[in-house]
Design an enzyme around this catalytic site. Sequence first.
Site, PDB file in Angstrom:
ATOM      1  N   HIS A  17      35.453  46.464  72.023  1.00 56.03           N
ATOM      2  CA  HIS A  17      36.688  47.179  71.936  1.00 56.03           C
ATOM      3  C   HIS A  17      36.380  47.961  70.471  1.00 56.03           C
ATOM      4  CE1 HIS A  17      38.129  42.968  73.255  1.00 56.03           C
ATOM      5  NE2 HIS A  17      38.822  44.078  74.117  1.00 56.03           N
ATOM      6  N   CYS A  20      40.496  53.503  66.442  1.00 56.34           N
ATOM      7  CA  CYS A  20      40.358  54.391  65.537  1.00 56.34           C
ATOM      8  C   CYS A  20      40.093  54.051  64.027  1.00 56.34           C
ATOM      9  CB  CYS A  20      41.845  54.787  65.440  1.00 56.34           C
ATOM     10  SG  CYS A  20      42.295  55.913  63.565  1.00 56.34           S
ATOM     11  N   CYS A  23      42.868  53.141  61.370  1.00 55.13           N
ATOM     12  CA  CYS A  23      43.497  51.964  61.765  1.00 55.13           C
ATOM     13  C   CYS A  23      42.876  50.938  61.457  1.00 55.13           C
ATOM     14  CB  CYS A  23      44.046  51.825  63.151  1.00 55.13           C
ATOM     15  SG  CYS A  23      45.230  53.191  63.510  1.00 55.13           S
ATOM     16  N   CYS A  41      38.296  40.467  65.652  1.00 56.04           N
ATOM     17  CA  CYS A  41      38.420  41.914  66.289  1.00 56.04           C
ATOM     18  C   CYS A  41      40.111  42.134  66.448  1.00 56.04           C
ATOM     19  CB  CYS A  41      37.806  42.132  67.746  1.00 56.04           C
ATOM     20  SG  CYS A  41      38.535  43.478  68.800  1.00 56.04           S
ATOM     21  N   CYS A  92      35.157  30.630  34.680  1.00 66.05           N
ATOM     22  CA  CYS A  92      33.694  30.478  35.039  1.00 66.05           C
ATOM     23  C   CYS A  92      33.641  30.795  36.487  1.00 66.05           C
ATOM     24  CB  CYS A  92      33.224  29.534  34.413  1.00 66.05           C
ATOM     25  SG  CYS A  92      31.311  29.469  34.664  1.00 66.05           S
ATOM     26  N   CYS A 173      43.399  17.459  13.647  1.00 69.82           N
ATOM     27  CA  CYS A 173      43.333  16.296  12.868  1.00 69.82           C
ATOM     28  C   CYS A 173      44.373  15.612  13.250  1.00 69.82           C
ATOM     29  CB  CYS A 173      43.121  16.800  11.472  1.00 69.82           C
ATOM     30  SG  CYS A 173      42.901  15.210  10.208  1.00 69.82           S
ATOM     31  N   CYS A 191      50.183   7.271  16.670  1.00 69.62           N
ATOM     32  CA  CYS A 191      50.962   5.981  16.841  1.00 69.62           C
ATOM     33  C   CYS A 191      52.031   6.133  15.686  1.00 69.62           C
ATOM     34  CB  CYS A 191      50.100   4.814  16.522  1.00 69.62           C
ATOM     35  SG  CYS A 191      49.543   4.482  14.839  1.00 69.62           S
ATOM     36  N   CYS A 205      44.264   1.803  16.229  1.00 68.99           N
ATOM     37  CA  CYS A 205      45.322   2.804  16.737  1.00 68.99           C
ATOM     38  C   CYS A 205      44.932   2.804  18.329  1.00 68.99           C
ATOM     39  CB  CYS A 205      45.290   4.044  16.059  1.00 68.99           C
ATOM     40  SG  CYS A 205      46.092   5.195  16.827  1.00 68.99           S
TER      41      CYS A 205
HETATM   42 ZN    ZN Z   1      37.014  42.679  70.578  1.00 66.10          ZN
HETATM   43 ZN    ZN Z   2      47.363   5.828  14.811  1.00 68.26          ZN
HETATM   44 ZN    ZN Z   3      30.733  27.444  33.758  1.00 73.86          ZN
HETATM   45 ZN    ZN Z   4      44.765  55.370  63.942  1.00 73.62          ZN
END
Ligand code: ZN
Ligand code: ZN
Ligand code: ZN
Ligand code: ZN
Length: 374
Positions: A17, A20, A23, A41, A92, A173, A191, A205
């Site tokens: 196939h 254009c 397109c 396709c 990352c 802290c 706590c 704690c």
């Molecule tokens: Zn095709």
């Molecule tokens: Zn505590």
């Molecule tokens: Zn990493």
């Molecule tokens: Zn076209």
Amino acid sequence: MLELPVQESIGTTNCDHKFCKRCYLYYIRDKINCGSSLLRCPAHKCLACVEDTQIFDLLASDPVTSNKFKKHLVDNFVINFPWTSFCAQPGCEMIFRANQSDASKDIGNEVICSCGEAICSKCGETWHSPVKCSLLKRWRKKGEDDSETFNWIHANTKDCPKCHTTIEKDGGCNHVVCKSSYCKYEFCWVCLGPWDKHGSSFYNCNRYVEEKDSMKESQERSRMNLNRYVHYYNRQKNHEESINLEHKLRATVKEKAQELMKRDMSWVEVEFLHIAVDVLRKSRKCLMFSYVFAFYLKKSNCAEIFEDNQGDLEGATEDLSMYLERKLPSSADDVGEVKRRVQDKARYCKERSKVEHVFEGYSNDSWQYTDKYF
Ligand SMILES: [Zn+2]
Ligand SMILES: [Zn+2]
Ligand SMILES: [Zn+2]
Ligand SMILES: [Zn+2]
Ligand SMILES: [Zn+2]
Ligand SMILES: [Zn+2]
């Protein structure tokens, strides 16, 4: 789309196939923008694939779409291959291939990504010692399922247990001093108990105290289960938040290092501060995951020893955190004393956060878990 036999026509290398070129390019862009990583396709019912190399050639002058396509390809690869995962550090793009020899292990090895993040070689999550991969997965799932229930429980502000002034947490802290100048009550953020009882010799704690009430009503039982969960969740979350606030501590420590260098200390002599922040991060990460581990542990002598060790590490970690946040003394002798303390504490935390006894337990298969949560 028009099929054209003209020279400017184009198609996949896997079928006859032809279209254009404009397109065809439009079609490819559209598919990529819709999130597709496998393009076929455009001819009706034709299953021939558009080759990746052709797509990259066609998009040579469109780096935005080209990169998008590249990303779809990578995502698709990672999703479809069970042994691959992205680095756990947000942003990352490193991909890990898990060690297949880790398959039978409870937990993988600690590997360091090029971004600096420590990763579990088995599951690709951030390094989560001491809890094993399968339990961490379960914990995350539980968090997603229950998030609504306990979102309100953990906020960045709490009321002083004495005078009810609202206090905002602004550092990692857990030793908090009430901001009201009349009160100045010193308490534990986690706590809300008095801080003086948190000295290393009496640090409990971390330990969850089972409620002794009768457990007749199922509603009551589920409330107690929630309380137990909240106990571990809060402590895990608290360390996570301290880690997230780490940039503040790093800034403070950098200032301190600069001040000491102005006082004629060399870079090498102040390096202990930066090392201590790294140790602190590792200890907090270990503590954070130790609460996930503890949540699933069955009550036993081993579990109690684990909690003793956990409390011990937590006490030392909070001490280290406090040393690093405190103002520097003015005399050189006192600075020497601070340095000695920070180094001793950091060495201790580093050693204890290896949690060797947990790993011994893994190799002897001696840890027992509660079945309530399975
Ligand atoms: Zn095709
Ligand atoms: Zn505590
Ligand atoms: Zn990493
Ligand atoms: Zn076209
Ligand atoms: Zn893992
Ligand atoms: Zn107060």
